[in-house]
Design an enzyme around this catalytic site. Structure first.
Site, PDB file in Angstrom:
ATOM      1  N   GLY A 113      -7.421  13.206  -3.500  1.00  0.00           N
ATOM      2  CA  GLY A 113      -8.213  12.961  -4.702  1.00  0.00           C
ATOM      3  C   GLY A 113      -9.067  14.150  -5.026  1.00  0.00           C
ATOM      4  O   GLY A 113      -9.717  14.712  -4.144  1.00  0.00           O
ATOM      5  N   ASN A 158      -9.717   2.826  -1.084  1.00  0.00           N
ATOM      6  CA  ASN A 158      -8.461   3.486  -1.430  1.00  0.00           C
ATOM      7  C   ASN A 158      -7.419   2.407  -1.679  1.00  0.00           C
ATOM      8  O   ASN A 158      -7.201   1.548  -0.831  1.00  0.00           O
ATOM      9  CB  ASN A 158      -8.024   4.402  -0.277  1.00  0.00           C
ATOM     10  CG  ASN A 158      -6.633   4.993  -0.472  1.00  0.00           C
ATOM     11  OD1 ASN A 158      -5.932   5.270   0.482  1.00  0.00           O
ATOM     12  ND2 ASN A 158      -6.236   5.203  -1.699  1.00  0.00           N
ATOM     13  N   CYS A 217       3.105   1.820   2.578  1.00  0.00           N
ATOM     14  CA  CYS A 217       3.645   2.680   1.508  1.00  0.00           C
ATOM     15  C   CYS A 217       4.592   3.734   2.069  1.00  0.00           C
ATOM     16  O   CYS A 217       4.188   4.618   2.824  1.00  0.00           O
ATOM     17  CB  CYS A 217       2.495   3.358   0.774  1.00  0.00           C
ATOM     18  SG  CYS A 217       3.029   4.589  -0.420  1.00  0.00           S
ATOM     19  N   TYR A 229       5.598  12.060   0.257  1.00  0.00           N
ATOM     20  CA  TYR A 229       4.829  13.072  -0.472  1.00  0.00           C
ATOM     21  C   TYR A 229       3.315  13.022  -0.280  1.00  0.00           C
ATOM     22  O   TYR A 229       2.670  14.051  -0.137  1.00  0.00           O
ATOM     23  CB  TYR A 229       5.137  12.926  -1.977  1.00  0.00           C
ATOM     24  CG  TYR A 229       4.251  13.772  -2.860  1.00  0.00           C
ATOM     25  CD1 TYR A 229       4.438  15.152  -2.944  1.00  0.00           C
ATOM     26  CD2 TYR A 229       3.218  13.201  -3.597  1.00  0.00           C
ATOM     27  CE1 TYR A 229       3.617  15.940  -3.744  1.00  0.00           C
ATOM     28  CE2 TYR A 229       2.395  13.976  -4.401  1.00  0.00           C
ATOM     29  CZ  TYR A 229       2.601  15.351  -4.478  1.00  0.00           C
ATOM     30  OH  TYR A 229       1.795  16.121  -5.259  1.00  0.00           O
ATOM     31  N   ASP A 261      13.702  19.154  -3.087  1.00  0.00           N
ATOM     32  CA  ASP A 261      12.339  18.719  -3.409  1.00  0.00           C
ATOM     33  C   ASP A 261      12.139  17.314  -2.857  1.00  0.00           C
ATOM     34  O   ASP A 261      13.099  16.615  -2.560  1.00  0.00           O
ATOM     35  CB  ASP A 261      12.088  18.751  -4.925  1.00  0.00           C
ATOM     36  CG  ASP A 261      10.596  18.855  -5.253  1.00  0.00           C
ATOM     37  OD1 ASP A 261       9.770  18.837  -4.317  1.00  0.00           O
ATOM     38  OD2 ASP A 261      10.254  18.940  -6.440  1.00  0.00           O
ATOM     39  N   CYS A 281       4.226   2.499  -9.680  1.00  0.00           N
ATOM     40  CA  CYS A 281       3.474   1.983  -8.539  1.00  0.00           C
ATOM     41  C   CYS A 281       2.261   1.235  -9.073  1.00  0.00           C
ATOM     42  O   CYS A 281       1.516   1.765  -9.880  1.00  0.00           O
ATOM     43  CB  CYS A 281       3.006   3.123  -7.642  1.00  0.00           C
ATOM     44  SG  CYS A 281       1.946   2.514  -6.303  1.00  0.00           S
ATOM     45  N   CYS A 295       8.527   1.420  -5.706  1.00  0.00           N
ATOM     46  CA  CYS A 295       8.776   2.409  -6.763  1.00  0.00           C
ATOM     47  C   CYS A 295      10.229   2.882  -6.763  1.00  0.00           C
ATOM     48  O   CYS A 295      10.708   3.420  -7.762  1.00  0.00           O
ATOM     49  CB  CYS A 295       7.795   3.578  -6.666  1.00  0.00           C
ATOM     50  SG  CYS A 295       7.703   4.306  -5.034  1.00  0.00           S
TER      51      CYS A 295
HETATM   52  P1  AMP Z   1       7.465  15.845 -11.819  1.00  0.00           P
HETATM   53  O1  AMP Z   1       8.854  15.323 -11.597  1.00  0.00           O
HETATM   54  O2  AMP Z   1       7.391  16.986 -12.759  1.00  0.00           O
HETATM   55  O3  AMP Z   1       6.520  14.762 -12.209  1.00  0.00           O
HETATM   56  O4  AMP Z   1       6.962  16.449 -10.453  1.00  0.00           O
HETATM   57  C1  AMP Z   1       7.394  15.884  -9.292  1.00  0.00           C
HETATM   58  C2  AMP Z   1       6.720  16.545  -8.159  1.00  0.00           C
HETATM   59  O5  AMP Z   1       5.340  16.216  -8.202  1.00  0.00           O
HETATM   60  C3  AMP Z   1       7.286  16.014  -6.882  1.00  0.00           C
HETATM   61  O6  AMP Z   1       8.192  16.913  -6.335  1.00  0.00           O
HETATM   62  C4  AMP Z   1       6.085  15.876  -6.033  1.00  0.00           C
HETATM   63  O7  AMP Z   1       5.884  17.070  -5.339  1.00  0.00           O
HETATM   64  C5  AMP Z   1       4.952  15.672  -6.999  1.00  0.00           C
HETATM   65  N1  AMP Z   1       4.589  14.230  -7.131  1.00  0.00           N
HETATM   66  C6  AMP Z   1       4.601  13.333  -6.176  1.00  0.00           C
HETATM   67  N2  AMP Z   1       4.107  12.153  -6.577  1.00  0.00           N
HETATM   68  C7  AMP Z   1       3.809  12.264  -7.831  1.00  0.00           C
HETATM   69  C8  AMP Z   1       3.276  11.356  -8.801  1.00  0.00           C
HETATM   70  N3  AMP Z   1       2.917  10.131  -8.488  1.00  0.00           N
HETATM   71  N4  AMP Z   1       3.176  11.785 -10.050  1.00  0.00           N
HETATM   72  C9  AMP Z   1       3.553  13.023 -10.344  1.00  0.00           C
HETATM   73  N5  AMP Z   1       4.022  13.929  -9.466  1.00  0.00           N
HETATM   74  C10 AMP Z   1       4.163  13.579  -8.208  1.00  0.00           C
HETATM   75 FE1  SF4 Z   2       3.956   3.467  -2.161  1.00  0.00          FE
HETATM   76 FE2  SF4 Z   2       5.842   3.324  -4.025  1.00  0.00          FE
HETATM   77 FE3  SF4 Z   2       4.917   1.119  -2.862  1.00  0.00          FE
HETATM   78 FE4  SF4 Z   2       3.379   2.493  -4.537  1.00  0.00          FE
HETATM   79  S1  SF4 Z   2       5.264   1.404  -5.048  1.00  0.00           S
HETATM   80  S2  SF4 Z   2       2.778   1.615  -2.574  1.00  0.00           S
HETATM   81  S3  SF4 Z   2       3.989   4.598  -4.091  1.00  0.00           S
HETATM   82  S4  SF4 Z   2       6.069   2.794  -1.898  1.00  0.00           S
END
Ligand code: AMP
Ligand code: SF4
Length: 449
Positions: free
Chosen positions: A30, A105, A240, A246, A350, A387, A441
């Site tokens: 955060g 959180n 989660c 990530y 990625d 999510c 998700c």
């Molecule tokens: P994008 O697809 O452009 O939104 O970017 C994806 C990248 O952002 C992923 O490879 C992650 O490294 C990071 N990421 C992870 N979680 C999130 C999220 N909840 N929202 C946006 N980007 C994320």
């Molecule tokens: Fe984690 Fe995805 Fe479940 Fe949200 S929906 S708690 S990001 S596994």
């Protein structure tokens, strides 16, 4: 997503700097605001909060001088309520039974219903956070002690909540019965620590004791730790899985599983299910794809290069609020080393695709750098569902994999091939039974309320 941290020491000490350092280690969870609450000499609650990163939001020098027995801290990333100081945590309240401070959180999924009910009974909410619901629920339990009021209030909540609180001079920590967000306990020289991730215990040199169990409330006072349970029946857990993909730092362990090891396995499994026989070189999208790329390269016996360099001083792109800044953010953040890439058939790994902007822009500059073919491999399943448990993926209309099938997404991003990990392999890499994990998700399997 947010980060929380708590300390309790048997004798008064300069522990606020520990909270500061702990929050620093949790900064990735955060970046909107940071705050610390503690109990002063007159048993009053003191709070320091500010907007932005920990070093900007808090006065380290002032904090380092204070002595106390108990403190909590929070770094905020907006999921419920706007980004403003009034929503910064810890939140505090003084009611007939005393002072309470709380840091949270997660996302309480029945908060709106509870809020409406509380408002109809006269409650006036100050912030737009779901966390404040807990304070009002407590205030409505006039016949109970503050700790019992908290325990009863928590049993009314659904969804994700890992919390730390200061109540009656004790450090209280709790984790929702489904175990959505991590929470871990550490100890150093008789001082107890509670933190969202174990990397925050490392920085204060605390050794890992154990994780707070789903549904557990712990009360720490004068070097003693007491364990109670939230009175809610949970038929299964929802830890989660995206924390491993990530969110968490790779140097953290969650529920006894090393995040680094899981990421390595995700890459290794990906190499098996999504091989790339024509690939000549594997590279990871820094930093989040690097460990998966290492695993992929190892299993596929291909060379690995750090061929995209990241500017360390730019934060995570997804924290940026607008699409334009997000897109610019990727260009500011990542730069390829042309010599390594030119005329090569490359495999880019990625961790995930959310909106699809990062990969699209990155693939464009990899082509400009002379890559002959680009094969994109994603070390998690397609994120198709939002999510609702505290991670900012608000609607399906923002999720690339919800709008497009893999073939369309491949064209949209500009890859020569695109392949995702299966859900079974995600679960297998974390090495917990499916009924212990949330995969909503990816799968759409949300918790039944
Ligand atoms: P994008 O697809 O452009 O939104 O970017 C994806 C990248 O952002 C992923 O490879 C992650 O490294 C990071 N990421 C992870 N979680 C999130 C999220 N909840 N929202 C946006 N980007 C994320
Ligand atoms: Fe984690 Fe995805 Fe479940 Fe949200 S929906 S708690 S990001 S596994």
């Amino acid at each position: 997503m947010c980060g929380i941290f708590g300390v309790s020491t048997p004798k008064k000490d300069q522990i606020l700097e520990d909270v500061y350092l702990g929050l620093y280690a949790l900064q990735h969870r955060g970046q909107e605001s940071a705050g610390i609450a503690w109990i002063d000499d007159e048993a009053h609650l003191q709070i320091q909060k500010g907007m932005g990163l920990v070093h900007a939001a808090l006065n380290q020098e002032k904090l380092a001088k204070e002595k106390t027995t108990c403190a909590i801290g929070h770094v905020r990333y907006v999921t419920a309520g706007k980004s403003s100081l009034i929503n910064a945590q810890p939140l505090h309240a003084s009611y007939s039974k005393g002072h309470v401070a709380i840091a949270h959180n997660g996302n309480i999924t029945n908060a709106e219903g509870l809020k409406r009910d509380l408002e109809s009974r006269g409650a006036i909410f100050q912030s737009a956070t779901d966390t404040e619901v807990i304070l009002h629920l407590m205030a409505h339990e006039q016949n109970l002690s503050p700790i019992d009021a908290l325990i009863k209030s928590l049993s009314k909540l659904r969804g994700a909540f890992s919390i730390v609180a200061l109540i009656e001079g004790s450090l209280v920590a709790a984790r929702d019965p489904w175990g959505f967000r991590p929470l871990t306990i550490g100890k150093r020289d008789g001082i107890f620590y509670v933190a969202s991730e174990s990397c925050a215990l490392d920085i204060v040199k605390a050794s890992y004791v154990r994780d707070v169990r789903p549904g557990e409330i712990i009360i720490i006072n004068e070097g003693n730790i007491k364990s109670l349970n939230i009175d809610t029946k949970a038929t299964r857990r929802f830890r989660c899985s995206f924390e491993y993909v990530y969110l968490a730092r790779p140097d953290s362990d969650i529920d006894g599983h090393s995040v680094y090891d899981v990421r390595l396995k995700l890459g290794q499994k990906l190499a098996k299910t999504c091989p790339c026989p024509q690939g000549e070189l594997v590279l990871g999208m820094p930093d989040s794809g690097t460990i998966g790329a290492l695993g992929y390269a190892f299993t596929s016996k291909l060379p690995f290069e750090m061929a995209i360099v990241r500017n360390r001083y730019v934060g995570r792109t997804f924290i940026q609020p607008t699409r334009r800044v997000r897109e610019l953010g990727v260009q500011i953040k990542l730069n390829p080393i042309d010599n390594l890439i030119r005329d090569k058939k490359i495999v880019v790994v990625d961790d995930s695709i959310i909106r699809g902007t990062t990969s699209k822009i990155a693939l464009r500059f990899l082509r400009e750098a002379g890559a002959k073919e680009i094969h994109l491999r994603i070390a998690s399943p397609p994120v198709k569902f939002p999510c609702i448990y505290g991670i900012d993926t608000p609607t399906s209309s923002d999720l690339a994999a919800a709008k497009m099938d893999v073939e369309t997404l491949k064209k949209h991003i500009g890859a020569d091939s695109l392949c995702f990990l299966d859900i079974e392999d995600l679960i297998g890499s974390i090495d917990l039974p499916e009924i212990e994990l949330c995969t909503a998700c990816f799968s759409g399997n949300y918790m039944e309320e």
